[in-house]
Design a protein around this motif. Sequence first.
Motif, PDB file in Angstrom:
ATOM      1  N   LEU A 154       0.860  -1.188   0.000  1.00 50.09           N
ATOM      2  CA  LEU A 154       0.000   0.000   0.000  1.00 50.09           C
ATOM      3  C   LEU A 154       0.888   1.227   0.000  1.00 50.09           C
ATOM      4  O   LEU A 154       1.760   1.367   0.866  1.00 50.09           O
ATOM      5  N   ASP A 155       0.673   2.106  -0.954  1.00 50.60           N
ATOM      6  CA  ASP A 155       1.462   3.333  -1.049  1.00 50.60           C
ATOM      7  C   ASP A 155       0.510   4.522  -0.979  1.00 50.60           C
ATOM      8  O   ASP A 155      -0.287   4.748  -1.898  1.00 50.60           O
ATOM      9  N   ALA A 156       0.563   5.255   0.141  1.00 49.04           N
ATOM     10  CA  ALA A 156      -0.315   6.430   0.299  1.00 49.04           C
ATOM     11  C   ALA A 156       0.259   7.576  -0.511  1.00 49.04           C
ATOM     12  O   ALA A 156       1.416   7.952  -0.331  1.00 49.04           O
ATOM     13  N   GLN A 157      -0.547   8.130  -1.417  1.00 41.61           N
ATOM     14  CA  GLN A 157      -0.017   9.134  -2.341  1.00 41.61           C
ATOM     15  C   GLN A 157      -1.059  10.189  -2.677  1.00 41.61           C
ATOM     16  O   GLN A 157      -2.254   9.984  -2.495  1.00 41.61           O
ATOM     17  N   GLU A 158      -0.566  11.288  -3.213  1.00 44.23           N
ATOM     18  CA  GLU A 158      -1.457  12.348  -3.680  1.00 44.23           C
ATOM     19  C   GLU A 158      -1.866  12.068  -5.106  1.00 44.23           C
ATOM     20  O   GLU A 158      -1.110  11.482  -5.869  1.00 44.23           O
ATOM     21  N   GLY A 159      -3.073  12.502  -5.449  1.00 42.02           N
ATOM     22  CA  GLY A 159      -3.530  12.311  -6.813  1.00 42.02           C
ATOM     23  C   GLY A 159      -4.618  13.290  -7.155  1.00 42.02           C
ATOM     24  O   GLY A 159      -4.803  14.300  -6.457  1.00 42.02           O
ATOM     25  N   SER A 160      -5.322  12.970  -8.197  1.00 40.63           N
ATOM     26  CA  SER A 160      -6.411  13.818  -8.645  1.00 40.63           C
ATOM     27  C   SER A 160      -7.433  12.896  -9.288  1.00 40.63           C
ATOM     28  O   SER A 160      -7.083  11.971 -10.006  1.00 40.63           O
ATOM     29  N   SER A 161      -8.705  13.147  -9.011  1.00 36.75           N
ATOM     30  CA  SER A 161      -9.700  12.164  -9.382  1.00 36.75           C
ATOM     31  C   SER A 161     -10.997  12.822  -9.822  1.00 36.75           C
ATOM     32  O   SER A 161     -11.353  13.893  -9.343  1.00 36.75           O
ATOM     33  N   GLU A 162     -11.713  12.156 -10.730  1.00 38.40           N
ATOM     34  CA  GLU A 162     -13.007  12.669 -11.187  1.00 38.40           C
ATOM     35  C   GLU A 162     -14.112  12.045 -10.337  1.00 38.40           C
ATOM     36  O   GLU A 162     -14.750  11.078 -10.743  1.00 38.40           O
ATOM     37  N   LEU A 163     -14.304  12.582  -9.141  1.00 36.65           N
ATOM     38  CA  LEU A 163     -15.320  12.032  -8.238  1.00 36.65           C
ATOM     39  C   LEU A 163     -16.711  12.348  -8.774  1.00 36.65           C
ATOM     40  O   LEU A 163     -17.622  11.535  -8.704  1.00 36.65           O
ATOM     41  N   VAL A 164     -16.829  13.567  -9.287  1.00 39.56           N
ATOM     42  CA  VAL A 164     -18.053  13.996  -9.955  1.00 39.56           C
ATOM     43  C   VAL A 164     -17.692  14.139 -11.422  1.00 39.56           C
ATOM     44  O   VAL A 164     -16.707  14.807 -11.739  1.00 39.56           O
ATOM     45  N   PRO A 165     -18.445  13.497 -12.320  1.00 36.72           N
ATOM     46  CA  PRO A 165     -18.088  13.543 -13.738  1.00 36.72           C
ATOM     47  C   PRO A 165     -17.856  14.977 -14.229  1.00 36.72           C
ATOM     48  O   PRO A 165     -18.656  15.872 -13.941  1.00 36.72           O
TER      49      PRO A 165
ATOM     50  N   LEU B 132     -15.403  16.951 -13.255  1.00 30.40           N
ATOM     51  CA  LEU B 132     -14.755  17.802 -12.262  1.00 30.40           C
ATOM     52  C   LEU B 132     -13.506  17.088 -11.724  1.00 30.40           C
ATOM     53  O   LEU B 132     -13.606  15.974 -11.233  1.00 30.40           O
ATOM     54  N   GLN B 133     -12.342  17.739 -11.818  1.00 32.25           N
ATOM     55  CA  GLN B 133     -11.124  17.136 -11.268  1.00 32.25           C
ATOM     56  C   GLN B 133     -10.925  17.616  -9.833  1.00 32.25           C
ATOM     57  O   GLN B 133     -10.934  18.813  -9.571  1.00 32.25           O
ATOM     58  N   THR B 134     -10.740  16.681  -8.932  1.00 31.72           N
ATOM     59  CA  THR B 134     -10.583  17.009  -7.516  1.00 31.72           C
ATOM     60  C   THR B 134      -9.260  16.453  -7.005  1.00 31.72           C
ATOM     61  O   THR B 134      -8.979  15.271  -7.203  1.00 31.72           O
ATOM     62  N   PRO B 135      -8.449  17.286  -6.360  1.00 30.19           N
ATOM     63  CA  PRO B 135      -7.239  16.753  -5.724  1.00 30.19           C
ATOM     64  C   PRO B 135      -7.634  15.779  -4.607  1.00 30.19           C
ATOM     65  O   PRO B 135      -8.459  16.128  -3.754  1.00 30.19           O
ATOM     66  N   THR B 136      -7.098  14.593  -4.641  1.00 30.54           N
ATOM     67  CA  THR B 136      -7.461  13.552  -3.672  1.00 30.54           C
ATOM     68  C   THR B 136      -6.199  12.822  -3.212  1.00 30.54           C
ATOM     69  O   THR B 136      -5.123  13.036  -3.760  1.00 30.54           O
ATOM     70  N   TRP B 137      -6.383  11.947  -2.227  1.00 28.88           N
ATOM     71  CA  TRP B 137      -5.317  11.047  -1.805  1.00 28.88           C
ATOM     72  C   TRP B 137      -5.826   9.615  -1.974  1.00 28.88           C
ATOM     73  O   TRP B 137      -7.025   9.350  -1.813  1.00 28.88           O
TER      74      TRP B 137
ATOM     75  N   PHE C 247      -4.483   5.117  -1.953  1.00 21.68           N
ATOM     76  CA  PHE C 247      -3.471   4.068  -1.809  1.00 21.68           C
ATOM     77  C   PHE C 247      -3.254   3.438  -3.183  1.00 21.68           C
ATOM     78  O   PHE C 247      -4.199   2.941  -3.798  1.00 21.68           O
ATOM     79  N   ASN C 248      -2.050   3.470  -3.675  1.00 17.30           N
ATOM     80  CA  ASN C 248      -1.672   2.865  -4.966  1.00 17.30           C
ATOM     81  C   ASN C 248      -2.396   3.511  -6.145  1.00 17.30           C
ATOM     82  O   ASN C 248      -2.458   2.922  -7.215  1.00 17.30           O
ATOM     83  N   GLY C 249      -3.004   4.668  -5.935  1.00 10.05           N
ATOM     84  CA  GLY C 249      -3.741   5.314  -7.011  1.00 10.05           C
ATOM     85  C   GLY C 249      -4.265   6.652  -6.527  1.00 10.05           C
ATOM     86  O   GLY C 249      -3.848   7.137  -5.471  1.00 10.05           O
ATOM     87  N   ASP C 250      -5.201   7.215  -7.280  1.00  5.98           N
ATOM     88  CA  ASP C 250      -5.640   8.583  -6.998  1.00  5.98           C
ATOM     89  C   ASP C 250      -6.592   8.701  -5.817  1.00  5.98           C
ATOM     90  O   ASP C 250      -6.607   9.718  -5.139  1.00  5.98           O
ATOM     91  N   VAL C 251      -7.420   7.679  -5.622  1.00  4.53           N
ATOM     92  CA  VAL C 251      -8.406   7.781  -4.539  1.00  4.53           C
ATOM     93  C   VAL C 251      -8.762   6.379  -4.048  1.00  4.53           C
ATOM     94  O   VAL C 251      -8.659   5.402  -4.820  1.00  4.53           O
ATOM     95  N   LEU C 252      -9.116   6.252  -2.795  1.00  2.00           N
ATOM     96  CA  LEU C 252      -9.398   4.966  -2.137  1.00  2.00           C
ATOM     97  C   LEU C 252      -8.198   4.012  -2.271  1.00  2.00           C
ATOM     98  O   LEU C 252      -7.072   4.475  -2.489  1.00  2.00           O
TER      99      LEU C 252
ATOM    100  N   PHE D   2     -17.806  20.097  -2.339  1.00  2.00           N
ATOM    101  CA  PHE D   2     -16.813  20.638  -3.270  1.00  2.00           C
ATOM    102  C   PHE D   2     -16.880  22.158  -3.302  1.00  2.00           C
ATOM    103  O   PHE D   2     -17.962  22.743  -3.202  1.00  2.00           O
ATOM    104  N   ASP D   3     -15.723  22.791  -3.483  1.00  2.70           N
ATOM    105  CA  ASP D   3     -15.733  24.237  -3.715  1.00  2.70           C
ATOM    106  C   ASP D   3     -15.867  24.482  -5.220  1.00  2.70           C
ATOM    107  O   ASP D   3     -15.899  23.534  -6.008  1.00  2.70           O
ATOM    108  N   SER D   4     -15.932  25.752  -5.589  1.00  2.47           N
ATOM    109  CA  SER D   4     -16.246  26.046  -6.999  1.00  2.47           C
ATOM    110  C   SER D   4     -15.145  25.552  -7.933  1.00  2.47           C
ATOM    111  O   SER D   4     -15.404  25.286  -9.107  1.00  2.47           O
ATOM    112  N   GLY D   5     -13.910  25.412  -7.432  1.00  2.00           N
ATOM    113  CA  GLY D   5     -12.835  24.935  -8.287  1.00  2.00           C
ATOM    114  C   GLY D   5     -12.726  23.420  -8.333  1.00  2.00           C
ATOM    115  O   GLY D   5     -11.822  22.872  -8.973  1.00  2.00           O
ATOM    116  N   GLY D   6     -13.620  22.710  -7.636  1.00  2.00           N
ATOM    117  CA  GLY D   6     -13.572  21.250  -7.649  1.00  2.00           C
ATOM    118  C   GLY D   6     -12.808  20.654  -6.472  1.00  2.00           C
ATOM    119  O   GLY D   6     -12.730  19.438  -6.332  1.00  2.00           O
ATOM    120  N   GLY D   7     -12.244  21.527  -5.637  1.00  2.00           N
ATOM    121  CA  GLY D   7     -11.509  21.013  -4.466  1.00  2.00           C
ATOM    122  C   GLY D   7     -12.463  20.553  -3.376  1.00  2.00           C
ATOM    123  O   GLY D   7     -13.631  20.937  -3.348  1.00  2.00           O
TER     124      GLY D   7
END
Length: 430
Positions: A11-22, A24-29, A31-36, A152-157
Amino acid sequence: QVVDGTRVFQLDAQEGSSELVPGLQTPTWGFNGDVLGPTLRAEEGEQVAVEVRNSLSEPTTVHWHGMHLPAAMDGGPHQPVAPGGSWRPEWQIDQQAATLWYHPHPHGQTEKHVYRGLAGMFILDDARSRQLDLPKDYGEDDIPVIVQDKRFDSGGGLVQDSQGNELGLLGDTVLANGVAGAVQEVGTELVRLRLLNGSTARTYDFGFDDDRRFDQIATDGGLLAEPLQTTRVRLSPGERAEIVVPMVPGEQTMLTSFPPDLGDVLVPSAFGARDRFDVLLLRAADQLQTSPPLPVRLSDGAAGPVASEASVTRSFEVQDRQINGRSMDMNRIDAAPELGSTEIWEVTNTHGVPHNWHVHDVQFQVLDIDGAAPPPELRGRKDTVYLEPNRTYRLIMRFEDYADPDSPYMFHCHLLLHEDQGLMGQFVVT
Ligand code: C2O
Ligand code: CU
């Protein structure tokens, strides 16, 4: 991957970016990928090791929620992994089949780390669960469903601020496995959902938009004695339930979170008691494979300790951010159960705010609530239970196998802001 008889996970905890809402790009964290994180899976009796790496720029930990294991491997606040550092816990799986999960548990920072996306499932199997005629084709008719709310804020964060809400952050968007508006195609007459409330503060009351009946087959710590026919299952943060849903060809049904009954709380609307969400659309194919009927017996429901075996009773009062008037102190041990002993913990939430109660290392059973037998959905093995205000929950548990006076386990409210703000205590098994 199995190396010399040990199943090794990475398991590698890392920073990423993910389309949680179609769209919209959201900075996320993640394990082994962008989110979850990946679903880990092991069998009772198996030796497992996890090579944890922290690629974040701050310390984190990884805790195995619901797992019976030595305290030094538990991944609580006493096992921080420095930025760029690593940690390799190893233990033997010594409990029955269950849907567990893993998430960070750094001192005072758990809400932020989980909310940004660090969480995954840890599924355990055993010989009996492999033989039972239950849907068990992972990703086909056995589906993990990690439910989390975000704002989410207006920028997707991700908005991180609870805006003064005592409960913590309540999001206005509910994700299933990291996606809003999630759809699951179903090809069988029965589909098993492993529901995990991975939210930081919100309690859900799951059901279907057409109010169909389904069977609950498992609680946090494993299979119920027998399937429980129901239309709703309430889960507070950290709790799990496995349900089996009947489907007919060509139909669809929405897994929905209905307004949850939170008990006698002060401001129900501020705590999410009026909110309803679509969570996951189940869409059946035009032809469905036959599923065998559910077994009548699922497990030996009588396997837990009984009240007469308990040698110690402890009382815990939850009030604001304190347990028995004290906030979490990393250097204070609040209880020291003896190895092999059975204890009853009497827990009361005397605060008009939702709280729940999670104990590391053990699976407990709810003996009674205000002296009355618990409802059937609370009769299974549990590691987390919702505390309706002004009711006393008597929990029974046995402390087995691992004594270590130097490494504490935690017990706490799993509403993560509360945990971070001190609603937590420590115990050692001696
Ligand atoms: Cu799921 Cu002490 O945590
Ligand atoms: Cu709480």
